[in-house]
Design a protein around this motif. Structure first.
Motif, PDB file in Angstrom:
ATOM      1  N   ILE A 116       0.849  -1.182   0.000  1.00  0.00           N
ATOM      2  CA  ILE A 116       0.000   0.000   0.000  1.00  0.00           C
ATOM      3  C   ILE A 116       0.888   1.236   0.000  1.00  0.00           C
ATOM      4  CG2 ILE A 116      -1.783   1.278   1.223  1.00  0.00           C
ATOM      5  CD1 ILE A 116      -2.682  -1.364   2.462  1.00  0.00           C
ATOM      6  N   VAL A 117       0.747   2.061  -1.036  1.00  0.00           N
ATOM      7  CA  VAL A 117       1.544   3.281  -1.162  1.00  0.00           C
ATOM      8  C   VAL A 117       0.607   4.473  -1.223  1.00  0.00           C
ATOM      9  CG1 VAL A 117       3.179   4.548  -2.604  1.00  0.00           C
ATOM     10  CG2 VAL A 117       3.363   2.064  -2.406  1.00  0.00           C
ATOM     11  N   ARG A 118       0.889   5.481  -0.403  1.00  0.00           N
ATOM     12  CA  ARG A 118       0.095   6.701  -0.485  1.00  0.00           C
ATOM     13  C   ARG A 118       0.467   7.416  -1.777  1.00  0.00           C
ATOM     14  NH1 ARG A 118      -0.893  11.663   3.829  1.00  0.00           N
ATOM     15  NH2 ARG A 118      -2.384  12.758   2.500  1.00  0.00           N
ATOM     16  N   LYS A 119      -0.506   7.569  -2.678  1.00  0.00           N
ATOM     17  CA  LYS A 119      -0.243   8.141  -3.987  1.00  0.00           C
ATOM     18  C   LYS A 119      -0.199   9.662  -3.898  1.00  0.00           C
ATOM     19  CE  LYS A 119      -2.227   4.245  -6.510  1.00  0.00           C
ATOM     20  NZ  LYS A 119      -3.186   3.806  -7.550  1.00  0.00           N
ATOM     21  N   LEU A 120       0.888  10.127  -3.324  1.00  0.00           N
ATOM     22  CA  LEU A 120       1.082  11.561  -3.127  1.00  0.00           C
ATOM     23  C   LEU A 120       1.126  12.294  -4.463  1.00  0.00           C
ATOM     24  CD1 LEU A 120       1.958  14.018  -1.329  1.00  0.00           C
ATOM     25  CD2 LEU A 120       4.301  13.240  -1.679  1.00  0.00           C
ATOM     26  N   CYS A 121       1.855  11.736  -5.438  1.00  0.00           N
ATOM     27  CA  CYS A 121       1.981  12.387  -6.750  1.00  0.00           C
ATOM     28  C   CYS A 121       0.622  12.479  -7.428  1.00  0.00           C
ATOM     29  CB  CYS A 121       2.960  11.610  -7.626  1.00  0.00           C
ATOM     30  SG  CYS A 121       4.656  11.578  -6.987  1.00  0.00           S
ATOM     31  N   PHE A 122      -0.138  11.395  -7.369  1.00  0.00           N
ATOM     32  CA  PHE A 122      -1.479  11.382  -7.957  1.00  0.00           C
ATOM     33  C   PHE A 122      -2.359  12.453  -7.308  1.00  0.00           C
ATOM     34  CE2 PHE A 122      -5.891   9.993  -7.722  1.00  0.00           C
ATOM     35  CZ  PHE A 122      -6.185   9.736  -9.051  1.00  0.00           C
ATOM     36  N   GLU A 123      -2.328  12.537  -5.989  1.00  0.00           N
ATOM     37  CA  GLU A 123      -3.185  13.489  -5.268  1.00  0.00           C
ATOM     38  C   GLU A 123      -2.876  14.936  -5.643  1.00  0.00           C
ATOM     39  OE1 GLU A 123      -3.800  15.059  -0.674  1.00  0.00           O
ATOM     40  OE2 GLU A 123      -3.105  13.001  -1.015  1.00  0.00           O
ATOM     41  N   LEU A 124      -1.594  15.281  -5.690  1.00  0.00           N
ATOM     42  CA  LEU A 124      -1.235  16.676  -5.960  1.00  0.00           C
ATOM     43  C   LEU A 124      -1.401  17.044  -7.433  1.00  0.00           C
ATOM     44  CD1 LEU A 124       1.828  17.223  -3.609  1.00  0.00           C
ATOM     45  CD2 LEU A 124      -0.598  17.553  -3.178  1.00  0.00           C
ATOM     46  N   VAL A 125      -1.270  16.071  -8.317  1.00  0.00           N
ATOM     47  CA  VAL A 125      -1.546  16.334  -9.739  1.00  0.00           C
ATOM     48  C   VAL A 125      -3.044  16.545  -9.937  1.00  0.00           C
ATOM     49  CG1 VAL A 125      -1.617  15.276 -12.033  1.00  0.00           C
ATOM     50  CG2 VAL A 125       0.488  15.197 -10.699  1.00  0.00           C
ATOM     51  N   GLU A 126      -3.854  15.678  -9.333  1.00  0.00           N
ATOM     52  CA  GLU A 126      -5.303  15.796  -9.476  1.00  0.00           C
ATOM     53  C   GLU A 126      -5.829  17.103  -8.881  1.00  0.00           C
ATOM     54  OE1 GLU A 126      -7.487  13.552 -11.070  1.00  0.00           O
ATOM     55  OE2 GLU A 126      -5.550  12.877 -11.805  1.00  0.00           O
ATOM     56  N   SER A 127      -5.159  17.625  -7.865  1.00  0.00           N
ATOM     57  CA  SER A 127      -5.593  18.876  -7.236  1.00  0.00           C
ATOM     58  C   SER A 127      -5.498  20.063  -8.182  1.00  0.00           C
ATOM     59  CB  SER A 127      -4.750  19.165  -5.985  1.00  0.00           C
ATOM     60  OG  SER A 127      -4.914  18.159  -5.013  1.00  0.00           O
ATOM     61  N   GLN A 128      -4.662  19.930  -9.219  1.00  0.00           N
ATOM     62  CA  GLN A 128      -4.429  21.060 -10.117  1.00  0.00           C
ATOM     63  C   GLN A 128      -5.227  20.984 -11.413  1.00  0.00           C
ATOM     64  OE1 GLN A 128      -0.088  22.059 -10.470  1.00  0.00           O
ATOM     65  NE2 GLN A 128       0.148  20.182  -9.288  1.00  0.00           N
ATOM     66  N   VAL A 129      -5.998  19.929 -11.609  1.00  0.00           N
ATOM     67  CA  VAL A 129      -6.703  19.736 -12.883  1.00  0.00           C
ATOM     68  C   VAL A 129      -7.657  20.897 -13.148  1.00  0.00           C
ATOM     69  CG1 VAL A 129      -8.388  18.306 -14.101  1.00  0.00           C
ATOM     70  CG2 VAL A 129      -6.495  17.232 -12.858  1.00  0.00           C
ATOM     71  N   ASP A 130      -7.515  21.500 -14.307  1.00  0.00           N
ATOM     72  CA  ASP A 130      -8.341  22.637 -14.726  1.00  0.00           C
ATOM     73  C   ASP A 130      -9.117  22.224 -15.977  1.00  0.00           C
ATOM     74  OD1 ASP A 130      -9.489  25.061 -15.369  1.00  0.00           O
ATOM     75  OD2 ASP A 130      -7.632  25.975 -16.097  1.00  0.00           O
ATOM     76  N   SER A 131     -10.443  22.152 -15.848  1.00  0.00           N
ATOM     77  CA  SER A 131     -11.275  21.684 -16.961  1.00  0.00           C
ATOM     78  C   SER A 131     -11.654  22.793 -17.941  1.00  0.00           C
ATOM     79  CB  SER A 131     -12.556  21.023 -16.419  1.00  0.00           C
ATOM     80  OG  SER A 131     -12.228  19.906 -15.616  1.00  0.00           O
ATOM     81  N   ASN A 132     -11.290  24.017 -17.636  1.00  0.00           N
ATOM     82  CA  ASN A 132     -11.640  25.134 -18.523  1.00  0.00           C
ATOM     83  C   ASN A 132     -10.834  25.075 -19.822  1.00  0.00           C
ATOM     84  OD1 ASN A 132     -13.540  26.468 -16.813  1.00  0.00           O
ATOM     85  ND2 ASN A 132     -11.848  27.227 -15.577  1.00  0.00           N
ATOM     86  N   ILE A 133     -11.517  25.349 -20.920  1.00  0.00           N
ATOM     87  CA  ILE A 133     -10.863  25.426 -22.228  1.00  0.00           C
ATOM     88  C   ILE A 133     -10.648  26.899 -22.571  1.00  0.00           C
ATOM     89  CG2 ILE A 133     -10.999  24.795 -24.657  1.00  0.00           C
ATOM     90  CD1 ILE A 133     -11.032  22.392 -22.818  1.00  0.00           C
ATOM     91  N   PRO A 134      -9.405  27.347 -22.693  1.00  0.00           N
ATOM     92  CA  PRO A 134      -9.166  28.749 -23.076  1.00  0.00           C
ATOM     93  C   PRO A 134      -9.764  29.036 -24.452  1.00  0.00           C
ATOM     94  CG  PRO A 134      -7.147  27.706 -22.297  1.00  0.00           C
ATOM     95  CD  PRO A 134      -8.143  26.611 -22.474  1.00  0.00           C
ATOM     96  N   LEU A 135     -10.562  30.081 -24.544  1.00  0.00           N
ATOM     97  CA  LEU A 135     -11.218  30.409 -25.806  1.00  0.00           C
ATOM     98  C   LEU A 135     -10.418  31.457 -26.577  1.00  0.00           C
ATOM     99  CD1 LEU A 135     -14.958  30.446 -24.695  1.00  0.00           C
ATOM    100  CD2 LEU A 135     -13.700  28.650 -25.866  1.00  0.00           C
ATOM    101  N   PRO A 136     -10.562  31.498 -27.903  1.00  0.00           N
ATOM    102  CA  PRO A 136      -9.684  32.337 -28.731  1.00  0.00           C
ATOM    103  C   PRO A 136     -10.026  33.819 -28.682  1.00  0.00           C
ATOM    104  CG  PRO A 136     -11.300  31.229 -30.102  1.00  0.00           C
ATOM    105  CD  PRO A 136     -11.470  30.680 -28.723  1.00  0.00           C
ATOM    106  N   LYS A 137      -8.984  34.602 -28.838  1.00  0.00           N
ATOM    107  CA  LYS A 137      -9.119  36.048 -29.031  1.00  0.00           C
ATOM    108  C   LYS A 137      -8.229  36.409 -30.220  1.00  0.00           C
ATOM    109  CE  LYS A 137      -8.440  40.530 -26.784  1.00  0.00           C
ATOM    110  NZ  LYS A 137      -7.949  41.225 -25.566  1.00  0.00           N
ATOM    111  N   VAL A 138      -8.803  37.035 -31.224  1.00  0.00           N
ATOM    112  CA  VAL A 138      -8.075  37.309 -32.468  1.00  0.00           C
ATOM    113  C   VAL A 138      -8.110  38.801 -32.762  1.00  0.00           C
ATOM    114  CG1 VAL A 138      -7.867  36.765 -34.925  1.00  0.00           C
ATOM    115  CG2 VAL A 138      -8.750  35.036 -33.341  1.00  0.00           C
ATOM    116  N   VAL A 139      -6.959  39.358 -33.046  1.00  0.00           N
ATOM    117  CA  VAL A 139      -6.830  40.776 -33.377  1.00  0.00           C
ATOM    118  C   VAL A 139      -6.006  40.902 -34.657  1.00  0.00           C
ATOM    119  CG1 VAL A 139      -5.989  43.036 -32.621  1.00  0.00           C
ATOM    120  CG2 VAL A 139      -6.938  41.441 -30.944  1.00  0.00           C
TER     121      VAL A 139
END
Length: 624
Positions: free
Chosen positions: A64-87
């Motif tokens: 049994i290993v505490r999945k520290l890397c998994f936990e801290l990676v999952e904490s940062q997940v951002d589901s937002n999709i950056p939308l375009p801006k064109v000039v």
């Protein structure tokens, strides 16, 4: 026959050159690939526990290993999709800029970007970066168009950069590895690779299926003219070879250069049966152009010249891409690395230490417990039953039963595990508030919000890299449309009134003429991402913003029916449940109020006339 042999030898020599470049680049990148594999094992919780002092594999491996890397990676997940801006870089093209924005928003919705982003949100902090792959897929056909944009996410282990070069823009070539079945390769490219050997991949699952899977190596390179070439191979067999991969091509007579028609078996001009592939530089399109006409005006008898517009055939060049079809997304930039720094790289050894302390603490706990001392010969069955029955022959035997409890002292190991965990979180910059956990340092809602904001600010560099990658994706999608979208493409846009409307994207709208009258495609636009656009896509947030504007009086007095109608109109555009019913009720109420008001005016006018009143010249009631 002799010419065929020369061509085969030339292709073989070219392949050997590229295989040598690939081997050199892969050898230089091997250490990075091994690190990525180790990081991925740490993320999955299957990385071997290593001795703290020697770094070698520890004898004791915890189940049994505490999945520290998994936990801290999952904490940062951002589901937002950056939308375009064109000039536009030049004035006068604002309408085209808005068209590009709307088209890109429609494309990003069509391409299942949510799933792609979800994959990349995990790959990027584990490997230090990830890669988008964009391609024009001519196999996609509809009743009105041929071809469409294809967007994929690649594992960083699939992309091998040029040795010693760390920026994609500076590379002369880059390699991409695709694992494909023999049947897929034959169906798509018409080449049988059944006799070619194995794979270049280190994945055990792929190697276990070596009978069916082959590694198809793509080498994209910059040609002498600044365009993009492609050579690909499986084993020692060339699959594709294009000196200019993105140029438009056509079949022409090898003898006289006459363009081959689809059903021709011989040249219609010279009768030759030999054809070759040639670059197609221009196409004929119909365009409105000003034309002057001289006509006789019958009323005046004079000859007059009028200017009109006529549809005429015009030769225009094809737009040609000159950049690699991949977009790297870095986690955190690092000088001298193709991708960037990995979060897991900095915390995986801390996860290793936590596992060691956990093993030690678990052993102590399991070895602790109670010891029973009993007279010799007294039998006690070791069962899991709560009530145990023993037979006593002598009354004094019961006094001889004694239990000794051994207390386990593992507080130090538990404390060390917690210290390592906090150290890992501080290394990444994640607080309790950011994770949504109870934060003893934040004593109020505002303090909790501030703590989360501080963490978000520290992690903002990663968001900036994500936004930058998406802006490059949008630019490349636009260029693919200019190069290959020959037919108008429908897209959805929102009018100024807030209504959704379908329009057509036409690449020929971007044709311009230089001072010499030559046509070219206007691609001088600046691509970035729009923070406010992300908010506008979040309906719940927009509902809250609209309510705040309403209650603060931004739309007018909150009790006024016109203000209420405006509020519910906006909520209806934002698809708030029940808004249509509320708006319909208010509109009916407004009509009733208008009828009542009109009736009052009519009654006042009628009462004035009955009392001997009249109206003056301005229509106002007056007494006489």
């Amino acid at each position: 026959m002799e010419d065929q042999i020369k061509t085969e030898n030339k292709d073989k020599n070219k392949l050997e050159i590229w295989q040598e470049k690939f081997t050199k680049s892969k050898t230089a990148y091997d250490s990075d690939l091994q690190t990525m594999k180790d990081n991925d094992d740490a993320y999955e919780g299957i990385r071997e526990i290593k001795n703290i002092n020697t770094g070698e594999r520890a004898n004791k491996q915890g189940n049994i290993v505490r999945k520290l890397c998994f936990e801290l990676v999952e904490s940062q997940v951002d589901s937002n999709i950056p939308l375009p801006k064109v000039v536009s870089r030049n004035s006068g093209f604002d309408k085209l800029s808005q068209t590009i924005e709307d088209v890109l928003k429609s494309e990003i919705d069509r391409l299942d970007t949510e799933e792609i982003n979800d994959q990349q949100e995990r790959i990027t902090p584990v490997a230090g970066g990830s890669v988008f792959y964009i391609e024009w897929d001519n196999s996609v056909k509809t009743s009105k168009s041929i071809g469409d944009i294809m967007l994929k996410v690649l594992s960083p282990t699939q992309v091998i950069p040029q040795a010693g070069v760390y920026s994609l823009d500076d590379m002369d070539y880059v390699f991409i590895l695709f694992e494909q079945t023999k049947q897929q390769i034959k169906q798509k490219y018409g080449v049988d690779v059944g006799d070619e050997n194995g794979t270049e991949n280190t994945d055990e699952e792929i190697n276990d299926n070596e009978e069916e899977i082959r590694t198809h190596v793509f080498a994209y390179y910059r040609n002498e003219d600044g365009g993009i070439g492609l050579i690909s191979w499986v084993g020692d067999k060339v699959i594709q070879d294009y000196d200019n991969y993105f140029e438009r091509k056509q079949e022409v007579c090898a003898k006289c250069g006459q363009v081959k028609k689809s059903n021709d078996e011989v040249c219609s001009k010279c009768g030759s049966k030999s054809f070759k592939t040639s670059k197609k530089e221009t196409e004929t399109v119909k365009m409105l152009k000003p034309a002057q006409k001289t006509v006789l005006n019958p009323s005046t008898g004079l000859v007059e010249t009028t200017t009109t517009e006529e549809l005429v055939d015009v030769e225009v060049p094809y737009y040609e891409l000159n950049q690699f079809p991949i977009i790297p997304r870095k986690n955190v930039s690092k000088l001298g690395k193709f991708l960037g720094n990995s979060d897991v790289e900095y915390i995986k050894d801390l996860q290793n230490d936590i596992a060691i302390y956990n093993i030690k603490s678990r052993e102590k706990t399991l070895k602790g417990g109670s010891l029973l001392a009993k007279p010799k010969g007294l039998e006690i069955k070791g069962t899991d039953e709560e009530l145990k029955i023993i037979d006593i022959t002598e009354p004094g035997d019961i006094d001889k039963l004694k239990i000794f409890n051994f207390q386990v002292q593992n507080q130090q190991e538990i404390s060390m595990q917690e210290n390592e965990y906090q150290y890992a979180r501080q290394t990444i910059g994640i607080t309790d508030s950011f994770q949504g956990r109870q934060d003893p340092t934040a004593t109020s809602g505002k303090a909790k919000e501030f703590a989360a904001a501080q963490t978000a600010g520290r992690l903002n560099s990663k968001k900036t890299m994500k936004d930058f990658a998406f802006s490059k994706i949008y630019e490349l999608i636009f260029k693919f449309l200019l190069a290959f979208a020959d037919e108008p493409r429908p897209y959805l846009t929102q009018t100024e009134e807030g209504d959704m409307e379908y329009r057509l994207f036409n690449k020929y709208d971007f044709l311009e003429q230089d001072p010499d009258g030559k046509y070219y495609y206007n691609d001088e636009f600046i691509f970035s991402t729009d923070i406010s656009a992300t908010l506008s896509q979040n309906r719940e947030s927009m509902w809250q913003e609209t309510r705040l504007n309403f209650t603060s009086g931004a739309y007018g007095p909150t009790t006024d029916i016109n203000t209420l109608i405006m509020f519910w109109t906006i909520m209806d555009k934002l698809h708030y449940p029940g808004s249509k019913m509320a708006l319909k009720h208010l509109m009916k109420q407004q009509e009733n109020q208008a009828l009542i008001q009109q009736q009052k005016i009519q009654n006042q006018m009628a009462g004035g006339v009955m009392n001997g009143g009249g109206t003056n010249g301005q229509g106002q009631i007056q007494n006489v």
